[in-house]
Write a protein that holds these residues in place. Structure first.
Motif, PDB file in Angstrom:
ATOM      1  N   GLN A 133     -60.816 -25.146   7.540  1.00 17.42           N
ATOM      2  CA  GLN A 133     -60.054 -25.606   8.698  1.00 17.42           C
ATOM      3  C   GLN A 133     -60.480 -27.018   9.073  1.00 17.42           C
ATOM      4  O   GLN A 133     -61.659 -27.343   9.050  1.00 17.42           O
ATOM      5  N   HIS A 134     -59.508 -27.845   9.394  1.00 16.83           N
ATOM      6  CA  HIS A 134     -59.783 -29.229   9.761  1.00 16.83           C
ATOM      7  C   HIS A 134     -60.575 -29.260  11.066  1.00 16.83           C
ATOM      8  O   HIS A 134     -60.094 -28.804  12.101  1.00 16.83           O
ATOM      9  N   PRO A 135     -61.814 -29.753  11.086  1.00 21.16           N
ATOM     10  CA  PRO A 135     -62.601 -29.755  12.324  1.00 21.16           C
ATOM     11  C   PRO A 135     -62.102 -30.802  13.311  1.00 21.16           C
ATOM     12  O   PRO A 135     -61.681 -31.893  12.923  1.00 21.16           O
ATOM     13  N   ASP A 136     -62.153 -30.459  14.579  1.00 27.26           N
ATOM     14  CA  ASP A 136     -61.774 -31.371  15.647  1.00 27.26           C
ATOM     15  C   ASP A 136     -62.997 -31.679  16.496  1.00 27.26           C
ATOM     16  O   ASP A 136     -64.067 -31.080  16.328  1.00 27.26           O
TER      17      ASP A 136
ATOM     18  N   ASN B 137     -58.433 -25.658  26.677  1.00 28.92           N
ATOM     19  CA  ASN B 137     -57.101 -26.144  26.309  1.00 28.92           C
ATOM     20  C   ASN B 137     -56.715 -25.766  24.883  1.00 28.92           C
ATOM     21  O   ASN B 137     -55.832 -26.388  24.284  1.00 28.92           O
ATOM     22  N   VAL B 138     -57.371 -24.767  24.322  1.00 28.92           N
ATOM     23  CA  VAL B 138     -57.073 -24.330  22.959  1.00 28.92           C
ATOM     24  C   VAL B 138     -56.856 -22.823  22.963  1.00 28.92           C
ATOM     25  O   VAL B 138     -57.655 -22.073  23.539  1.00 28.92           O
ATOM     26  N   ASP B 139     -55.802 -22.377  22.317  1.00 26.93           N
ATOM     27  CA  ASP B 139     -55.518 -20.949  22.168  1.00 26.93           C
ATOM     28  C   ASP B 139     -55.545 -20.574  20.694  1.00 26.93           C
ATOM     29  O   ASP B 139     -55.003 -21.295  19.845  1.00 26.93           O
ATOM     30  N   CYS B 140     -56.179 -19.443  20.403  1.00 27.01           N
ATOM     31  CA  CYS B 140     -56.256 -18.986  19.020  1.00 27.01           C
ATOM     32  C   CYS B 140     -54.919 -18.404  18.576  1.00 27.01           C
ATOM     33  O   CYS B 140     -54.081 -18.012  19.390  1.00 27.01           O
ATOM     34  N   ARG B 141     -54.757 -18.334  17.263  1.00 27.12           N
ATOM     35  CA  ARG B 141     -53.565 -17.719  16.714  1.00 27.12           C
ATOM     36  C   ARG B 141     -53.595 -16.213  16.965  1.00 27.12           C
ATOM     37  O   ARG B 141     -54.652 -15.614  17.152  1.00 27.12           O
TER      38      ARG B 141
ATOM     39  N   GLY C 192     -66.039 -28.983  15.874  1.00 27.83           N
ATOM     40  CA  GLY C 192     -65.980 -27.530  15.869  1.00 27.83           C
ATOM     41  C   GLY C 192     -64.655 -27.002  15.386  1.00 27.83           C
ATOM     42  O   GLY C 192     -63.691 -27.748  15.155  1.00 27.83           O
ATOM     43  N   THR C 193     -64.617 -25.673  15.199  1.00 28.99           N
ATOM     44  CA  THR C 193     -63.383 -24.967  14.900  1.00 28.99           C
ATOM     45  C   THR C 193     -63.288 -23.781  15.857  1.00 28.99           C
ATOM     46  O   THR C 193     -64.298 -23.219  16.274  1.00 28.99           O
TER      47      THR C 193
ATOM     48  N   SER D 190     -58.871 -27.365  -1.653  1.00 28.82           N
ATOM     49  CA  SER D 190     -57.567 -27.694  -1.099  1.00 28.82           C
ATOM     50  C   SER D 190     -57.727 -28.433   0.216  1.00 28.82           C
ATOM     51  O   SER D 190     -58.785 -28.405   0.834  1.00 28.82           O
ATOM     52  N   LYS D 191     -56.644 -29.038   0.644  1.00 29.03           N
ATOM     53  CA  LYS D 191     -56.678 -29.811   1.878  1.00 29.03           C
ATOM     54  C   LYS D 191     -56.936 -28.890   3.065  1.00 29.03           C
ATOM     55  O   LYS D 191     -56.335 -27.823   3.178  1.00 29.03           O
ATOM     56  N   PRO D 192     -57.822 -29.274   3.982  1.00 26.05           N
ATOM     57  CA  PRO D 192     -58.140 -28.413   5.125  1.00 26.05           C
ATOM     58  C   PRO D 192     -56.922 -28.145   5.982  1.00 26.05           C
ATOM     59  O   PRO D 192     -56.071 -29.011   6.191  1.00 26.05           O
ATOM     60  N   LEU D 193     -56.828 -26.915   6.466  1.00 32.41           N
ATOM     61  CA  LEU D 193     -55.737 -26.545   7.352  1.00 32.41           C
ATOM     62  C   LEU D 193     -56.023 -27.035   8.762  1.00 32.41           C
ATOM     63  O   LEU D 193     -57.176 -27.101   9.178  1.00 32.41           O
ATOM     64  N   PRO D 194     -54.991 -27.377   9.523  1.00 38.03           N
ATOM     65  CA  PRO D 194     -55.238 -27.803  10.907  1.00 38.03           C
ATOM     66  C   PRO D 194     -55.706 -26.636  11.752  1.00 38.03           C
ATOM     67  O   PRO D 194     -55.330 -25.486  11.533  1.00 38.03           O
ATOM     68  N   GLY D 195     -56.557 -26.919  12.734  1.00 37.99           N
ATOM     69  CA  GLY D 195     -57.027 -25.895  13.633  1.00 37.99           C
ATOM     70  C   GLY D 195     -55.990 -25.575  14.687  1.00 37.99           C
ATOM     71  O   GLY D 195     -54.873 -26.119  14.685  1.00 37.99           O
ATOM     72  N   PRO D 196     -56.311 -24.674  15.612  1.00 41.59           N
ATOM     73  CA  PRO D 196     -55.375 -24.363  16.702  1.00 41.59           C
ATOM     74  C   PRO D 196     -54.983 -25.634  17.442  1.00 41.59           C
ATOM     75  O   PRO D 196     -55.831 -26.501  17.694  1.00 41.59           O
ATOM     76  N   PRO D 197     -53.719 -25.782  17.796  1.00 41.80           N
ATOM     77  CA  PRO D 197     -53.257 -27.041  18.391  1.00 41.80           C
ATOM     78  C   PRO D 197     -53.765 -27.233  19.819  1.00 41.80           C
ATOM     79  O   PRO D 197     -53.976 -26.286  20.568  1.00 41.80           O
TER      80      PRO D 197
END
Length: 818
Positions: free
Chosen positions: A475-478, A422-426, A465-466, A49-56
Motif C-alpha cells: 500500500q502506498h504510504p501517506d 479524516n480517514v475511513d477504512c474500506r 503510515g498505512t 508491483s506498483k503500490p496500491l493507494p491507501g484509504p482516501p
C-alpha cells in the motif's frame, strides 16, 4: 547535524535517516550499492508491483499569494558547486546559532590508483547556507576520508581526518579547528586511525582514538599531542565524568579479534591507572547512567547481561533470559532512570521480547511480546521525544502481520494506534487502525523517512503510515500528523515525503519523494500539518538528495540539496536555501499561546485526567491558528503537579506477580522463580520488599503507600559467588578459596616421600569429590577441574581458563550494544 550525500557515478540518491546531529544520505540502493537511474524505485523492492493507494483522505491546500511568492523569491538563495565532481558530500553545522555550515566534497580514486588517493574540497558558509566559499586551501587541498566525515565537538571545534596510504607513512593526518572552521591546524598522528576520533561529551580538548593495530590513544589538548594508554583494544566508550571504558584482549589470547574472551576495563584518571571490571565479555555499551555488558559465564552456557549504575564499581546480573549464539541482546533506549531491552527469540523468528528495567538495571519486567526485530537487525522502536513517556514500535503477530503499538507510560502498557480522524477504512477491513512505517520499511525503501518528533515541538509527531488491519508494504504510504503525542492522528499528505520541523514546531516543511523525475517544489505548513502551501523554489528542477536545517529545530531556514547532471554526465551539486523568517515576520505574543494538559486525551476521571507516571504536565504551546514565529529564544515551558499514587504506579517486585482478580501483587509460590535467580551487587542479598516497586521515573505522591503493606524478606540468590570478576592467576594456589581446599594445598606442599605423597593425593581426590558435590554450577574452577578429571589429565590451569571463553562460541555475536 551532518548530512552525507553520496552519488557514485551519477547515481540517484535518497534520504535514509534523520535524527540527532548525524543524518546519512546514500545511493538509492542498499547501503552504498548503486543502481542505474532507470531502475530507481522507492515504493518497494525491485520487481514488485506498483503500490496500491491507501484509504482516501483530503489534503488541505491553501494558495500562495503573489506577495508571499515575491517575498520567498527574494529570500531564496541557490548555490551551484560548479566544477565539483565529488561523489560524496557531507554537510555539517558547527556550533549553536553560529550560522556556520561546512561542506566537504570528496571523490575517491579508482581502486587500482589507491596510492594516489582522491580529491577533496571544503566549503564554508557563515549565513546559514545562503552562500558558500571554497576554503580548500586551508586544509592544503588534502584528500579527506569520506567515511570519517567531519567531526564536530563541543563549542566550535571541528576535526577532519585525511586519507593517506599506510605504506611509508608513520601515521595519519588530522586538521583541527577551534573557531568553527575559520582556521585549521595541521597535525601528524603517530598512528593510523581505525575509526573516527571520539570527542568527550563536554570537554573539546579530550579526544580518544583507536589505531588499526588495536592501540587506545588519548589526547588532552585537542589532538596536538597523543599518548598510547593501552594495547589490544576492541571498542571503547566515554562514561560519566572522565570515566573511559574499553574492551581488550588478554595478552595470552590466541587471536586478537577473539570474541567472548575479552576484558572490560575502566580508567577514571585518563589512562594513568586501570581497573578490570569483568572478564569473558562479548560486547558492552554505555547509555544514560548505565554500563552494560554481555558475558558467557561458563563455556557451556549462553550469554547473560550485567549492568552497573555506578560506573562499574559494582555490577549485577540482570533478571533477563540468557541469550544463546542464535540470539542477541539489544538496548533500545535508556536514560538515568531505566532501560528498554530487547531479547531475541531463538531461531530466525524476526521477533523477541521487550523488557523495561528498574532504576538499577537489575530487575526487568516484561513489556511487550513478539516485538519485531527483522533479519537485518533493524528495530522500529521509536522514542517520541515531543511528549514524555511515549514510545512507538511494531510487533509481529501470530498471524504473520505487522501491527503498530504505542505506549504512553514508558512501556507499562501498549495499545494499537487510533484510526486517523479524516480517514475511513474500506468495508472489507475488520480492524481499522493506523500503522506506522519504521526502520524496517525505510531499509526496504518503502518510505524515505521514519517518524519525526522534537522536544521543542511539544506533542508533534510526523510519520509515514498505512490505515487498515496491519502494516502493508503493497500500500502506498501517506504522511500522518499527531498534535497530542500519538493519541490522535490526521492524514496530511498523500504519498511519501521528506519532512522537517522548524521554528520549534511552528513551521513544517516537506518535499515529495519522487519515484521518477526531479523536484522543484517545497510544501510548508504553519498549523501542524492541517493545511499546506506550495512554493516552487527553483526554475531548474534537480534530483533531490536531502533537507538540511540547523540542529535544534529553532531555525526558520532550510536547505534543499540535490544535483543536476551536466553535459559531461557528471553531477553538479546544488543547494537551495529558503529563509521563511522573511515570510513569517511577526513575533508570537501571549495571545498566540494556549495551556495544554498533556495526556488528557486518554480520558478518565477528572482527578486522574492527564496523570502519567505520577504527574500532570501542562504546557504552554502555540495555537494552531497563530501565524507567527517562536524564534530562536523560544523555550518550552510547563507546569507539573504530582498525582496521588495508585497501584497502577507500581510494578510487582521480584518474587511477586499481579493477581488477576484483585490487581494486587502476591507472592510467587515457592520454587516458581528458580529459573529467574539473580544476584544483587554480585553477592547473596536479602531483598526487603512489600511486593511492589515504583515504576522508574514515576513521581506520584501520597495515596497508595508501601507503608501500609507487610514487608517480607526474600533471597534472590541461592549461592554466593565472588563479588568481582572471576580471577585468572598465574599459579593454582590463588584459585583455592575454601578452607578445605587450602588445607589440601598445605598438605600437598608439606608432603615428602612416596608414601606421604600417595596419601595426600588420595585425600585430595576425596576432598574434591565433596567440593564438587556441594559447589554451585557457577563456580568455574570446580567445573573446569571436573571436566579435566573426566578426560584423564590436567592441563596447565592458565591455558584452560584463558581459552574457556571460546568454547562453543559462535563467530558472529550479534549483541547490538556497541
Amino acid at each position: 547535524m551532518i548530512w552525507r550525500i553520496a552519488v557514485l557515478g551519477g547515481l540517484w540518491v535518497s534520504l535514509l535517516g534523520v535524527g540527532g546531529r548525524t543524518v546519512s544520505l546514500q545511493p538509492d540502493g542498499s547501503r552504498g550499492q548503486g543502481r542505474a537511474r532507470s531502475g530507481r524505485e522507492t515504493g518497494g523492492s525491485p520487481g514488485t508491483s506498483k503500490p496500491l493507494p491507501g484509504p482516501p483522505f483530503t489534503s488541505c491546500r491553501l494558495p500562495l499569494t503573489p506577495a508571499e511568492h515575491r517575498v520567498l523569491d527574494d529570500n531564496t538563495h541557490e548555490t551551484g558547486f560548479n566544477g565539483d565532481d565529488g561523489s560524496h558530500v557531507i554537510l555539517t553545522w558547527v556550533g549553536d546559532g553560529t550560522g556556520v555550515v561546512l561542506v566537504l566534497s570528496t571523490i575517491s580514486a579508482p581502486l587500482e590508483t589507491f596510492l594516489q588517493g582522491g580529491s577533496s574540497r571544503l566549503y564554508r558558509s557563515t549565513d546559514y547556507g545562503k552562500s558558500f566559499h571554497d576554503i580548500s586551501h586551508r586544509i592544503n587541498n588534502t584528500f579527506m576520508r569520506e567515511e570519517f566525515g567531519v567531526s564536530v565537538g563541543p563549542g566550535n571545534s571541528v576535526l577532519l581526518t585525511a586519507d593517506i596510504p599506510v605504506v611509508d607513512n608513520p601515521g595519519g593526518i588530522i586538521f583541527t579547528s577551534t573557531d568553527a572552521g575559520a582556521t585549521f591546524k595541521f597535525i601528524q598522528l603517530p598512528f593510523h586511525l581505525a575509526q573516527p576520533i571520539t570527542n568527550h561529551f563536554f570537554n573539546p580538548d579530550y579526544l580518544v582514538a583507536l589505531s588499526i593495530d588495536g592501540g587506545l590513544w588519548l589526547s588532552l589538548d585537542f589532538g596536538a599531542k597523543w599518548t598510547k594508554v593501552h594495547d589490544g583494544v576492541h571498542s571503547f566508550s566515554w562514561g560519566a565524568g572522565v570515566n573511559l571504558f574499553f574492551s581488550c584482549s588478554r595478552v595470552d589470547a590466541v587471536e586478537a579479534d577473539e570474541r567472548g574472551d575479552l576484558l572490560l576495563k575502566r580508567t577514571k584518571d585518563l589512562g594513568k591507572t586501570f581497573t578490570t571490571i569483568h572478564e569473558d565479555i562479548y560486547s558492552f555499551g554505555y547509555i544514560g547512567a548505565f554500563l552494560f555488558f554481555s558475558v558467557m559465564e561458563d563455556s557451556r552456557s549462553p550469554r547473560v547481561m550485567y549492568f552497573s549504575s555506578d560506573q562499574g564499581d559494582t555490577f549485577s546480573r540482570a533478571l533477563l533470559p540468557s541469550a544463546s549464539t542464535e540470539q542477541f541482546y539489544s538496548i533500545l533506549d535508556g536514560d538515568e532512570d531505566m532501560l528498554f531491552m530487547h531479547v531475541d527469540n531463538p531461531g530466525d523468528t524476526f521477533f523477541g521480547t521487550m523488557y523495561t528495567s528498574d532504576d538499577r538495571g537489575i530487575l526487568f519486567s516484561k513489556s511487550l511480546e513478539r516485538h519485531l526485530f527483522d533479519g537485518q537487525r533493524k528495530s522500529d522502536f521509536t522514542n517520541i521525544t515531543s511528549l514524555r513517556g511515549v514510545y512507538l514500535t511494531n510487533r509481529l503477530d501470530e498471524d504473520g502481520r505487522v501491527r503498530s503499538v504505542i505506549s504512553f507510560n514508558r512501556g507499562g502498557t501498549w495499545r494499537q494506534l487510533n484510526k486517523p480522524e479524516n480517514v475511513d477504512c474500506r468495508e472489507q477491513t475488520k480492524n481499522c487502525n493506523l500503522h506506522i512505517h519504521g526502520e524496517h520499511s525505510r531499509n526496504n525503501r518503502i518510505v524515505p523517512m521514519v517518524a519525526l518528533s522534537e522536544p521543542t515541538a511539544v506533542g508533534l509527531v510526523i510519520a509515514h503510515g498505512t490505515v487498515g488491519d496491519s502494516l502493508s508494504s503493497s500500500q502506498h504510504p501517506d504522511v500522518f500528523v499527531s498534535s497530542d503525542g500519538g493519541y490522535n492522528w490526521r492524514g496530511t499528505l498523500r504519498g511519501p515525503h521528506h519532512y522537517s520541523i522548524l521554528d520549534s514546531g511552528g513551521l513544517i516543511v516537506a518535499v515529495e519523494a519522487q519515484h521518477e523525475g526531479q523536484v522543484k517544489t517545497i510544501k510548508f505548513s504553519t498549523d501542524e500539518g492541517q493545511c499546506w502551501k506550495l512554493y516552487n523554489f527553483t526554475e531548474q528542477p534537480f534530483f533531490f538528495a536531502g533537507l538540511a536545517s540547523e540542529p535544534g529545530t529553532r531555525a526558520m531556514n532550510v536547505s534543499v540539496w540535490g544535483f543536476r547532471p551536466e553535459e559531461d554526465g557528471q553531477p553538479m551539486w546544488v543547494a537551495v536555501t529558503i529563509d521563511f523568517q522573511s515570510l513569517i515576520t511577526r513575533e508570537c505574543d501571549d495571545q498566540d499561546y494556549e495551556e495544554w494538559l498533556a495526556h488528557s486525551t486518554a480520558g478518565g476521571d477528572s482527578e486522574r485526567k492527564g496523570c502519567v507516571l505520577g504527574v500532570k504536565e501542562t504546557y504552554r504551546r502555540l495555537k494552531k491558528q497563530s501565524v507567527c514565529r517562536n524564534g530562536k529564544s523560544f523555550v518550552v515551558s510547563k507546569k507539573q503537579s504530582p498525582c496521588l499514587c495508585t497501584r497502577a504506579d507500581f510494578l510487582c517486585d521480584y518474587g511477586y506477580y499481579r493477581h488477576v482478580n484483585t490487581s494486587e501483587c502476591v507472592r510467587q509460590p515457592n520454587g516458581a522463580n528458580k529459573t529467574l535467580e539473580i544476584c544483587l551487587d554480585g553477592e547473596e542479598d536479602e531483598l526487603l520488599t512489600a511486593g511492589y516497586r515504583k515504576i522508574p521515573s514515576n513521581k506520584c505522591e501520597g495515596g497508595f503507600s508501601l507503608q501500609t503493606t507487610v514487608q517480607t524478606v526474600i533471597r534472590p540468590c541461592g549461592t554466593k559467588p565472588s563479588p568481582g570478576p572471576p580471577a585468572r592467576s598465574s599459579s593454582p594456589e590463588t584459585d583455592f578459596d575454601t578452607p578445605r581446599e587450602r588445607l589440601v594445598l598445605i598438605l600437598v606442599c608439606a608432603g615428602a616421600g612416596v608414601i606421604v605423597l600417595v596419601a595426600v593425593v588420595s585425600a585430595l581426590l576425596a576432598v574434591k569429590r565433596v567440593v564438587y558435590k556441594n559447589s554451585s554450577p557457577t563456580y568455574r574452577f570446580s567445573n573446569l577441574q571436573k571436566q579435566d578429571d573426566d578426560s584423564g589429565f590436567t592441563p596447565d590451569l592458565d591455558n584452560v581458563i584463558s581459552s574457556n571463553g571460546t568454547v562453543g562460541q559462535h563467530d558472529s555475536d550479534d549483541d547490538l550494544i556497541e
